[in-house]
Design an enzyme around this catalytic site. Structure first.
Site, PDB file in Angstrom:
ATOM      1  N   THR A 270      44.610  42.965  40.790  1.00 36.25           N
ATOM      2  CA  THR A 270      45.352  41.751  40.443  1.00 36.25           C
ATOM      3  C   THR A 270      46.702  42.074  39.812  1.00 36.25           C
ATOM      4  OG1 THR A 270      44.057  41.697  38.409  1.00 36.25           O
ATOM      5  CG2 THR A 270      43.316  40.300  40.206  1.00 36.25           C
ATOM      6  N   PHE A 396      43.456  33.334  35.827  1.00 38.21           N
ATOM      7  CA  PHE A 396      42.486  34.246  35.206  1.00 38.21           C
ATOM      8  C   PHE A 396      41.078  33.656  35.166  1.00 38.21           C
ATOM      9  CE2 PHE A 396      46.544  35.711  33.538  1.00 38.21           C
ATOM     10  CZ  PHE A 396      46.444  37.075  33.725  1.00 38.21           C
ATOM     11  N   CYS A 403      38.677  36.058  33.067  1.00 34.59           N
ATOM     12  CA  CYS A 403      38.954  37.499  33.082  1.00 34.59           C
ATOM     13  C   CYS A 403      39.005  38.071  31.677  1.00 34.59           C
ATOM     14  CB  CYS A 403      40.281  37.744  33.802  1.00 34.59           C
ATOM     15  SG  CYS A 403      40.799  39.464  33.791  1.00 34.59           S
TER      16      CYS A 403
END
Length: 1066
Positions: A270, A396, A403
């Site tokens: 990411t 996220f 995350c």
């Protein structure tokens, strides 16, 4: 409120909607389904159904953890085979997830992240030094290098392991296995429900990839356990020594290995995508780029970057947030309904059904974000960001399953951005690069190459000391060559820098020609580059020649940073010591912005202390041939000015010498040249759109190169080849047989050199054979004529009769060679005189909702008796395209049109008024096809009306049958004018007449917020402008208002690219 069924695309037995999903690029398929079905839709896959929600409001409801919970989706289930019960793939109720999450949360706290700064900086410095040592002309594969960076960073910071990716071209086996594992995980979700033995080979490979990853993680774990004296305080230490505060348990070795692999997979993918997209967005937006650089310069200065700087770079944070809004590497996340529920109070979702929060679309919700497709970091500055509606921005994830590594990724990204923008300027390696996406587990830019140019006059040694915070030793630096582009003429010629700003290739071609001409005037061009490469690097004591165009008042793609830079400089003596001359290209029909950029550059350089050495020159595409204008300026203005400057500096004025022609060796041995073009498309269908006896207009469907995407309104650029007959004429003139091969020797050319290539290939695809001869070229040919009568005639053609006999009749060099056979020039001289082949641009006439891999173009075949009197004149590109048949290959790319010439983001609310004549209908076929696809899928759209100017019903009313079908669906209303038989259109011969006759309906749609689009010739565009302004004045009179000519012109100008957009061609 009554329930509303969730829209669903048609399903096939057993496999559901698998056929609707591209296994290599599922995100593109989901986007297409969103365009068709709107805010919500359901698809069926073997064994499951998925509901996609695409607006902020629906995503917000799906993020309610009282009604929905995060459950690993089908892709994560496949990843679980390699990642086990890691934080990314374990179920929320799994004991291992809870234990690992609670143990690791403190390690991702502020102190833990701050302690990782030095190692993050170590890897970031390795990236910067690599780019510095490669030099300013190196094509850098940005996404690959950012992947190396983030992988090395997470490995070092989390477990003390060094992949050393920047010290070897070959990646660690873990990396290759991980990449293949991710790709295959995605593919496995798209498998047809066939017997397992059919997938045995793939399953075996999949297990082998997993084995490599787990063996690597196991080795890291064993090495750390064996190192009893280790003092590292990283994530691996936390996992080995930490105890769950709830259960008191430690993590098992299996769980540690699962999470080590999880960190390496999820912890680099990411962030590398985010950095790649941020780099793309900033290079594509020079003003925002400049703000980032200014912030770094003000906060950090020229010293080393420290951890204390991280919280003082709010604009970089805003850039990253806006990047993640537009290009979230994780395009969606899934939740599961805990009970039967209704979304928006009307869409029924069943208990246990998966709901996919599709961020690629919800992050573009026009109800939240004004101009949602535009990159605006200011909307993401802290104050504005905190005012966004809840769950507007979710890159996220959500809730307990969000995350865990967000603080780690954020510090890493901010640090890397600061390092790079403190020390480099950046430019696209391919100035015409259009953003394309590559999908694995995440999404990243595809084929994204950049150039990195050191700032502050640094070299790699000095950069190394700056990054380390040490003082560089005093030394004499050797000036690095920028790369010769012309050979030394043996006279010690004065150096000249040549810079260009060019989208279509015309200005770059002129710059190349200037560099070759320089030799004959006693100059050496050591630097020939785009203007963006000269940001903060303009040379002193060396003349600079700048050749640039304007595009609707904006700089070319590879000059935008240069223009932004000179506009941002406040020091009025910043460029003192530099000397320059500017030549500009433009079209006078764009009166408000005619030559705006070259004039701006010329003025700003003088304002900043640089010395103008020659008056600015101009070429007008609507007047004299631009190459003729350029050569005239060269000969009468530039070279005399440079000679005068050289004389003032005590240099010797040299007698002009002839340009050294390219050396060409001819061989009659057959040779084949195999090319593997990455931008190769394939013709899949062609058809003639006009009736027999009418000027030919054709439609061609082209399968796009992998990875290319487009929107209705965009362009397809085509690299053509010269007509076969024209190539044969050239080969006859130089005595070449059809299988002759040639070897070209020389510098300063874009032709293939120092290798045998077919002469036919060079003459077909590398040079413009039909380009009118320039005035200078005619005079050169006159000097080479051995017949006195022909020489005298050519002298007159190159002077008094040039405009009437050469330009007006489009007489080419080849025409002159055939007309005046005594001209004695070599093939090398001939090739030297010719400009390189340029791409042609056509409006795409299709919608990706019909097929995202196919784009169509619509064009007129240009064919007429040659004005020169020598045979037939054929348009280079149109004759090439007309000759193509299904399965033929051609070189194409997609180029975005102006932002305003795209469909509105609110199809339900915004009516469309489309005005076209002839093949100007091309982009509007794509517009209507897009809205028809939405209507067919059950989506409601605002009205669309198409006004089309034709010659005669049934003769050239292009796409009539398709438009009838779409009109019956309610996607469009079509009204036509017929210039040849106006009686068939109530006496309306031209599209302007049609508009005026329908002005009541036009103004009704306009008041309802319609957007007007015009495509056609400049005559059509000006005619529409006149009619619409007349409508506005009439409307004002009806309302009792007075609207004068100046006021209505102001109204029209203010609406440009807001309420109306034009795409004009001649």
């Amino acid at each position: 409120m009554a329930t509303v069924p969730i829209p669903e695309p048609p399903r096939l037995p057993f496999i559901g909607n698998i056929a609707d999903i591209d296994a290599e690029n599922s995100i593109r398929s989901f986007k297409a389904l969103t365009q068709k079905y709107g805010e919500i839709y359901r698809i069926s896959l073997p064994g499951t159904s998925l509901v996609f929600v695409n607006t902020r409001e629906l995503v917000d409801q799906a993020c309610d953890e009282k009604k929905f919970k995060k459950v690993p989706n089908n892709v994560l289930q496949e990843l679980k085979a390699g990642l086990g019960d890691g934080l990314f793939t374990a179920k929320l109720e799994a004991p291992n997830w809870g234990i690992a999450h609670r143990i690791l949360m403190p390690a991702f706290g502020p102190i833990g992240i701050r302690n990782m700064f030095d190692e993050m900086k170590d890897i970031g410095s390795q990236l910067a030094l690599k780019w510095a040592r490669q030099g300013p002309h190196k094509r850098i594969h940005a996404t690959q290098d950012f992947t190396r960076l983030t992988l090395d960073t997470i490995a070092l910071c989390s477990m003390g392991f060094r992949f050393n990716s920047f010290y070897s071209d070959k990646m660690h086996p873990f990396v290759d296995s991980m990449t293949e594992f991710l790709l295959e995980s995605g593919r496995r979700t798209q498998r047809l429900p066939l017997p397992a033995f059919l997938y045995q080979a793939k399953d075996k490979e999949f297990k082998a990839y997993i084995d490599v990853m787990r063996e690597t993680a196991d080795e890291v774990l064993k090495e750390r356990i064996a190192d009893v004296d280790s003092t590292r305080n990283d994530l691996l230490t936390a996992m080995l020594k930490g105890r769950d505060p709830v259960t008191g348990e430690k993590m098992s070795d299996q769980s540690i290995i699962d999470n080590l692999i999880t960190f390496l997979v999820a912890g680099h993918e990411t962030t590398s995508g985010t950095l790649s997209y941020a780099m793309y967005r900033l290079i594509a937006n020079p003003d925002e780029y400049r703000k980032v650089q200014r912030e770094v310069d003000e906060v950090v200065g020229k010293g080393p970057i420290t951890a204390q700087h991280m919280s003082k770079l709010p604009y970089i944070s805003a850039v990253l947030r806006e990047t993640l809004r537009l290009d979230s590497p994780i395009a969606l996340f899934g939740v599961c309904a805990l009970e039967d529920t209704l979304l928006s109070g009307k869409y029924p979702v069943r208990k246990g059904e998966f709901v996919q929060c599709f961020l690629t679309e919800s992050h573009l919700d026009p109800a939240v974000f004004e101009d949602p497709l535009v990159f605006k970091p200011e909307r993401m500055l802290d104050e504005n960001f905190n005012k966004l509606p809840k769950n507007s921005w979710k890159p996220f994830g959500n809730g307990a399953r969000a995350c865990i590594g967000r603080p780690f990724a954020w510090q890493e990204a901010v640090l890397v951005m600061a390092i790079l923008f403190q020390n480099f300027n950046f430019a696209f390696a391919d100035s015409d690069y259009e953003l394309a996406h590559k999908q694995t587990l995440t999404i990243k830019p595809d084929n994204f190459f950049i150039r990195a140019i050191l700032r502050d006059g640094q070299d790699a040694v000095e950069l190394e000391h700056r990054l380390a915070g040490t003082e560089a030793p005093s030394r004499i630096k050797q000036k690095a060559s920028s790369g010769d582009i012309t050979p030394s003429n043996g006279t010690g010629g004065k150096r000249v820098t040549v810079l260009y700003g060019s989208n279509s290739g015309t200005c770059e071609n002129m710059a190349q020609r200037l560099a070759m001409d320089a030799v004959s005037h006693g100059y050496e061009v050591k630097t020939l580059d785009c203007m963006d490469a000269a940001v903060e690097r303009l040379p002193k004591n060396e003349p600079i020649v700048i050749i640039t165009a304007s595009y609707e008042g904006q700089p070319p793609d590879n000059a935008a940073h240069f223009v932004s830079w000179i506009n941002s400089i406040e020091d009025k003596l910043a460029l003192q010591g530099s000397s320059y001359a500017v030549f500009g290209c433009g079209h006078h029909d764009w009166a408000q912005t005619f030559h705006r950029v070259p004039k701006l550059v010329d003025q700003r350089l003088e304002e900043l202390g640089a010395t103008r050495i020659a008056d600015i020159g101009f070429a007008d595409a609507a007047g004299e041939d631009m190459f003729v204008s350029f050569e005239t300026w060269e000969d009468s203005v530039l070279w005399p000015a440079l000679d005068e400057l050289r004389a003032k500096e005590g240099g010797e004025t040299l007698q002009e010498t002839k340009i050294a022609p390219l050396k060409v060796q001819v061989s009659n041995m057959r040779s084949s040249m195999q090319k593997n073009e990455v931008e190769e498309g394939k013709v899949i269908a062609t058809r003639i759109l006009t009736a027999d006896g009418e000027p030919v207009k054709k439609h061609v469907d082209i399968r796009l190169p992998a990875g290319l995407s487009y929107r209705p309104g965009d362009y397809l650029t085509v690299l053509p080849v010269n007509p076969k007959n024209t190539v044969q004429r050239a080969m006859r003139r130089f005595g070449l047989s059809w299988d002759s091969t040639i070897k070209i020797e020389g510098a300063g050319t874009r032709l293939p050199t120092n290798e045998l290539v077919p002469a036919h290939s060079i003459l077909s695809g590398f040079v413009e054979l039909a380009q009118p001869a320039t005035r200078r070229t005619v005079l050169v040919l006159a000097d080479e004529a051995t017949n006195e009568t022909e020489r005298a005639t050519l002298k007159i053609l190159g002077s008094d009769n040039y405009d009437a006999e050469i330009i007006a009749k489009r007489v080419s060099i080849l025409d002159l060679l055939e007309t005046y056979p005594s001209i004695d020039i070599s093939l090398g001289s001939f090739l030297t005189m010719l400009p390189q082949m340029r791409v042609r641009q056509y409006s795409i006439s299709s919608s990706p909702l019909d097929d995202p891999t196919v784009a169509s173009i619509t064009f007129s075949l240009i064919s007429s008796r040659a004005n020169s009197g020598r045979g037939e004149y054929l348009g280079v590109a149109s004759s090439y395209l007309s000759s193509l048949e299904p399965e033929d290959r051609l070189r194409v790319s997609v180029r975005s049109s102006h932002m305003a010439f795209h469909l509105p983001s609110t199809p339900e609310k915004t009516p469309l008024i489309l005005v076209a004549a002839g093949t100007g209908i091309a982009p509007f076929r794509g517009f209507v096809q897009e809205r028809a696809a939405m209507v067919q899928s059950g989506r409601k759209v605002a009205p669309t009306i198409l006004y089309h100017g034709c010659r005669e019903r049934g003769k050239d009313d292009l796409y009539a049958a398709e438009l009838v079908k779409w009109e019956e669906m309610g996607a469009v209303t079509v009204r036509r004018a017929y210039s040849r038989k106006p009686k068939e259109a109530a006496g309306l011969g031209y599209v302007q007449d049609l508009l005026w006759a329908d002005r009541e309906n036009f103004m009704k749609m306009w008041r309802a917020g319609a957007v007007l689009y015009v495509c056609g010739s400049r005559r059509v565009s000006k005619g529409v402008e006149k009619i619409v302004k007349g409508m506005r004045q009439e409307d004002a009179r009806v309302r009792g208002e007075k609207l004068g000519d100046e006021e209505v012109q102001k109204w029209w100008d203010e609406g440009r690219n807001v309420r109306y957009a034009t795409d004009v061609f001649d």
